[in-house]
Scaffold this motif. Structure first.
Motif, PDB file in Angstrom:
ATOM      1  N   VAL A 150      50.749  67.142 147.294  1.00 46.56           N
ATOM      2  CA  VAL A 150      50.769  67.782 146.030  1.00 46.56           C
ATOM      3  C   VAL A 150      50.439  68.561 146.325  1.00 46.56           C
ATOM      4  CG1 VAL A 150      51.600  65.649 144.140  1.00 46.56           C
ATOM      5  CG2 VAL A 150      48.966  66.247 144.283  1.00 46.56           C
ATOM      6  N   LYS A 151      49.219  68.674 147.150  1.00 46.43           N
ATOM      7  CA  LYS A 151      48.370  69.241 147.792  1.00 46.43           C
ATOM      8  C   LYS A 151      48.648  70.989 147.575  1.00 46.43           C
ATOM      9  CE  LYS A 151      44.985  67.697 150.521  1.00 46.43           C
ATOM     10  NZ  LYS A 151      44.248  66.950 151.747  1.00 46.43           N
ATOM     11  N   GLY A 152      48.256  71.966 147.362  1.00 43.46           N
ATOM     12  CA  GLY A 152      48.608  73.641 146.723  1.00 43.46           C
ATOM     13  C   GLY A 152      49.729  73.682 146.049  1.00 43.46           C
ATOM     14  N   ARG A 153      50.045  72.648 145.024  1.00 46.32           N
ATOM     15  CA  ARG A 153      51.167  72.739 144.061  1.00 46.32           C
ATOM     16  C   ARG A 153      50.417  71.959 143.026  1.00 46.32           C
ATOM     17  NH1 ARG A 153      55.314  69.728 144.049  1.00 46.32           N
ATOM     18  NH2 ARG A 153      54.443  67.835 145.687  1.00 46.32           N
ATOM     19  N   PHE A 154      49.752  71.039 142.765  1.00 47.09           N
ATOM     20  CA  PHE A 154      49.192  70.806 141.671  1.00 47.09           C
ATOM     21  C   PHE A 154      47.912  71.241 141.776  1.00 47.09           C
ATOM     22  CE2 PHE A 154      52.115  66.211 140.833  1.00 47.09           C
ATOM     23  CZ  PHE A 154      53.062  67.479 141.207  1.00 47.09           C
ATOM     24  N   ALA A 155      46.911  70.956 140.329  1.00 45.72           N
ATOM     25  CA  ALA A 155      45.085  71.072 139.971  1.00 45.72           C
ATOM     26  C   ALA A 155      45.066  70.974 139.355  1.00 45.72           C
ATOM     27  CB  ALA A 155      44.946  73.156 139.729  1.00 45.72           C
ATOM     28  N   ILE A 156      43.770  70.020 139.284  1.00 50.59           N
ATOM     29  CA  ILE A 156      43.353  68.671 138.346  1.00 50.59           C
ATOM     30  C   ILE A 156      42.444  69.616 138.160  1.00 50.59           C
ATOM     31  CG2 ILE A 156      42.015  67.214 140.269  1.00 50.59           C
ATOM     32  CD1 ILE A 156      41.796  65.019 138.163  1.00 50.59           C
ATOM     33  N   SER A 157      41.796  69.759 137.288  1.00 49.06           N
ATOM     34  CA  SER A 157      40.660  70.339 136.277  1.00 49.06           C
ATOM     35  C   SER A 157      40.069  69.487 134.611  1.00 49.06           C
ATOM     36  CB  SER A 157      41.105  72.025 135.504  1.00 49.06           C
ATOM     37  OG  SER A 157      42.140  71.720 134.729  1.00 49.06           O
ATOM     38  N   ARG A 158      38.579  70.262 134.130  1.00 44.58           N
ATOM     39  CA  ARG A 158      38.062  69.162 133.603  1.00 44.58           C
ATOM     40  C   ARG A 158      37.262  70.073 132.276  1.00 44.58           C
ATOM     41  NH1 ARG A 158      35.026  64.532 135.323  1.00 44.58           N
ATOM     42  NH2 ARG A 158      34.223  64.021 133.448  1.00 44.58           N
ATOM     43  N   ASP A 159      37.827  69.340 131.012  1.00 43.46           N
ATOM     44  CA  ASP A 159      36.950  70.411 129.409  1.00 43.46           C
ATOM     45  C   ASP A 159      36.188  69.492 129.169  1.00 43.46           C
ATOM     46  OD1 ASP A 159      36.066  71.496 127.715  1.00 43.46           O
ATOM     47  OD2 ASP A 159      37.352  73.482 126.995  1.00 43.46           O
ATOM     48  N   ASN A 160      35.073  69.158 129.925  1.00 40.42           N
ATOM     49  CA  ASN A 160      33.685  68.630 129.355  1.00 40.42           C
ATOM     50  C   ASN A 160      33.535  68.092 127.929  1.00 40.42           C
ATOM     51  OD1 ASN A 160      33.561  66.962 131.610  1.00 40.42           O
ATOM     52  ND2 ASN A 160      31.865  67.622 132.407  1.00 40.42           N
ATOM     53  N   ALA A 161      33.565  69.921 127.103  1.00 42.98           N
ATOM     54  CA  ALA A 161      33.944  69.962 125.627  1.00 42.98           C
ATOM     55  C   ALA A 161      34.594  69.150 125.107  1.00 42.98           C
ATOM     56  CB  ALA A 161      33.071  71.902 125.254  1.00 42.98           C
ATOM     57  N   LYS A 162      35.499  69.336 125.524  1.00 42.27           N
ATOM     58  CA  LYS A 162      36.644  68.553 124.565  1.00 42.27           C
ATOM     59  C   LYS A 162      37.326  67.688 125.226  1.00 42.27           C
ATOM     60  CE  LYS A 162      39.248  73.199 124.136  1.00 42.27           C
ATOM     61  NZ  LYS A 162      40.573  74.199 123.990  1.00 42.27           N
ATOM     62  N   THR A 163      36.694  66.558 125.838  1.00 39.34           N
ATOM     63  CA  THR A 163      36.864  65.175 127.013  1.00 39.34           C
ATOM     64  C   THR A 163      38.035  65.419 127.214  1.00 39.34           C
ATOM     65  OG1 THR A 163      36.999  64.646 124.312  1.00 39.34           O
ATOM     66  CG2 THR A 163      34.742  64.588 125.185  1.00 39.34           C
ATOM     67  N   THR A 164      38.403  66.121 127.836  1.00 37.71           N
ATOM     68  CA  THR A 164      39.940  66.320 128.330  1.00 37.71           C
ATOM     69  C   THR A 164      40.158  66.541 129.923  1.00 37.71           C
ATOM     70  OG1 THR A 164      40.570  67.029 126.196  1.00 37.71           O
ATOM     71  CG2 THR A 164      42.319  67.675 127.666  1.00 37.71           C
ATOM     72  N   VAL A 165      40.828  66.341 130.326  1.00 37.96           N
ATOM     73  CA  VAL A 165      41.348  66.698 131.506  1.00 37.96           C
ATOM     74  C   VAL A 165      43.018  66.797 131.978  1.00 37.96           C
ATOM     75  CG1 VAL A 165      41.572  63.978 131.989  1.00 37.96           C
ATOM     76  CG2 VAL A 165      41.056  65.307 134.067  1.00 37.96           C
ATOM     77  N   TYR A 166      43.269  68.160 132.648  1.00 40.70           N
ATOM     78  CA  TYR A 166      44.383  68.264 132.803  1.00 40.70           C
ATOM     79  C   TYR A 166      45.513  67.856 133.728  1.00 40.70           C
ATOM     80  CZ  TYR A 166      42.580  70.793 128.426  1.00 40.70           C
ATOM     81  OH  TYR A 166      42.134  70.991 127.273  1.00 40.70           O
ATOM     82  N   LEU A 167      46.830  68.404 134.465  1.00 38.39           N
ATOM     83  CA  LEU A 167      47.012  68.157 136.000  1.00 38.39           C
ATOM     84  C   LEU A 167      48.348  68.963 135.753  1.00 38.39           C
ATOM     85  CD1 LEU A 167      47.160  67.128 138.585  1.00 38.39           C
ATOM     86  CD2 LEU A 167      48.975  65.527 137.975  1.00 38.39           C
ATOM     87  N   GLN A 168      47.764  70.541 135.863  1.00 39.66           N
ATOM     88  CA  GLN A 168      48.696  71.572 136.201  1.00 39.66           C
ATOM     89  C   GLN A 168      49.637  70.824 137.677  1.00 39.66           C
ATOM     90  OE1 GLN A 168      48.862  74.242 134.217  1.00 39.66           O
ATOM     91  NE2 GLN A 168      50.450  74.590 135.326  1.00 39.66           N
TER      92      GLN A 168
END
Length: 124
Positions: free
Chosen positions: A64-82
């Motif tokens: 998935v390298k180059g296609r997916f991106a993981i991120s997090r928003d600690n204020a919203k206690t949420t992690v994302y996967l684009q």
């Protein structure tokens, strides 16, 4: 008790994009590492991406390298996967997971809490 709730899955054509979200509740979030795993029918569950307590500390599976991106928003206690440029082989149930450790791990055994999963289907 920790609860993880995923959302954002669905059906998309090859080449399309989806953004998965995982909302955490029940304990401190900012000091924990998080990860996304997936499991396709007949296959073992595999790690897709992981992120440490510091959002700059990340890991991606080669597939998935180059296609997916993981991120997090600690204020919203949420992690994302684009997920961009999706391929039929990305079809699977996607799970988010939380570890007690601050640094990411690609090992399933390091994660103590799991969401219920969200289906991603990519058509050709």
């Amino acid at each position: 008790q920790v609860q993880l709730v995923e959302s954002g899955g669905g059906l998309v054509q090859a080449g399309g994009s989806l953004r998965l979200s995982c909302a955490a509740s029940g304990r401190t979030f900012s000091s924990n590492s998080m990860a996304w795993f997936r499991q396709a029918p007949g296959n073992a569950r595999e790690v897709v991406a992981a992120i440490g307590w510091s959002a700059t500390n990340t890991y991606y599976a080669d597939s998935v390298k180059g296609r997916f991106a993981i991120s997090r928003d600690n204020a919203k206690t949420t992690v994302y996967l684009q997920m961009d440029n999706l391929k039929p082989r990305d079809t699977a149930i996607y799970y988010c997971a939380l570890s007690h450790a601050p640094f990411w791990s690609s090992q399933e055994s390091q994660y103590s809490y799991w969401g219920q999963g969200t289906q991603v289907t990519v058509s050709s």
